[in-house]
Design a protein around this motif. Structure first.
Motif, PDB file in Angstrom:
ATOM      1  N   GLY A   1      -6.267  -0.069   5.803  1.00  0.00           N
ATOM      2  CA  GLY A   1      -7.573   0.078   4.964  1.00  0.00           C
ATOM      3  C   GLY A   1      -7.425   0.745   3.382  1.00  0.00           C
ATOM      4  N   LEU A   2      -6.377   1.305   3.189  1.00  0.00           N
ATOM      5  CA  LEU A   2      -6.100   1.677   1.849  1.00  0.00           C
ATOM      6  C   LEU A   2      -5.953   0.556   0.870  1.00  0.00           C
ATOM      7  N   PRO A   3      -6.145   0.733  -0.462  1.00  0.00           N
ATOM      8  CA  PRO A   3      -5.992  -0.134  -1.422  1.00  0.00           C
ATOM      9  C   PRO A   3      -4.417  -0.445  -1.534  1.00  0.00           C
TER      10      PRO A   3
ATOM     11  N   CYS B   1       1.012  -1.224  -0.117  1.00  0.00           N
ATOM     12  CA  CYS B   1       0.101   0.042   0.025  1.00  0.00           C
ATOM     13  C   CYS B   1       1.045   1.131   0.036  1.00  0.00           C
TER      14      CYS B   1
ATOM     15  N   PRO C   1      -4.867   6.262  -3.025  1.00  0.00           N
ATOM     16  CA  PRO C   1      -6.128   5.968  -2.420  1.00  0.00           C
ATOM     17  C   PRO C   1      -7.304   6.766  -3.013  1.00  0.00           C
TER      18      PRO C   1
ATOM     19  N   TRP D   1      -5.706  -5.424  -3.401  1.00  0.00           N
ATOM     20  CA  TRP D   1      -6.276  -5.996  -2.202  1.00  0.00           C
ATOM     21  C   TRP D   1      -6.416  -4.779  -1.114  1.00  0.00           C
ATOM     22  N   ASP D   2      -7.290  -4.912  -0.161  1.00  0.00           N
ATOM     23  CA  ASP D   2      -7.455  -3.911   0.972  1.00  0.00           C
ATOM     24  C   ASP D   2      -6.298  -4.117   1.958  1.00  0.00           C
ATOM     25  N   CYS D   3      -5.379  -3.175   2.389  1.00  0.00           N
ATOM     26  CA  CYS D   3      -4.421  -3.282   3.438  1.00  0.00           C
ATOM     27  C   CYS D   3      -5.214  -3.656   4.855  1.00  0.00           C
TER      28      CYS D   3
END
Length: 116
Positions: free
Chosen positions: A63-65, A35, A76, A57-59
């Motif tokens: 929560g960032l891509p 990310c 983001p 994939w979401d970290c």
């Protein structure tokens, strides 16, 4: 004291947990995702299911891509602020349109009041 024969920290039917009891795990492959904040996550995917790893994939930490390229992680998404109903109406109508609608509604309201 409750029951004297109770085993503390266990429940009825609980047995030893381990590979011997559950069987072997399915073969897997791990894919690294990166990310913008520099976090790396490695989710696993089943080899037997013929799954293709997704591009994003979401970290789990921020929560960032997260993407497959460590040098160029995905940016983001832009988060649009909450808009009220009035803000959406103002986007669709000009001030002149709003004045005309207001005058029309007031005229209809005044006409209903005079009929009583």
């Amino acid at each position: 004291m409750a029951g004297g024969s109770a085993i503390r920290g266990s429940r009825v039917g609980a047995g030893p947990m381990g590979e011997a009891e559950r069987g072997d795990t399915a073969p897997r492959f791990f894919v690294p995702y990166y990310c913008v904040n520099g976090h790396e996550t490695r989710p696993s995917f089943s080899i037997e299911a013929n799954v293709v790893a997704p591009e994003v994939w979401d970290c789990p930490r921020c929560g960032l891509p997260a993407g497959l390229d460590a040098e160029n992680p995905p940016q983001p998404f832009r988060n649009e602020p909450y808009k009220t109903h009035l803000a959406y109406v103002k986007e669709r109508r000009s001030d002149e349109d709003g004045e005309a609608l207001l005058d029309e509604a007031l005229a209809a309201l005044r006409a209903r009041r005079t009929r009583r």
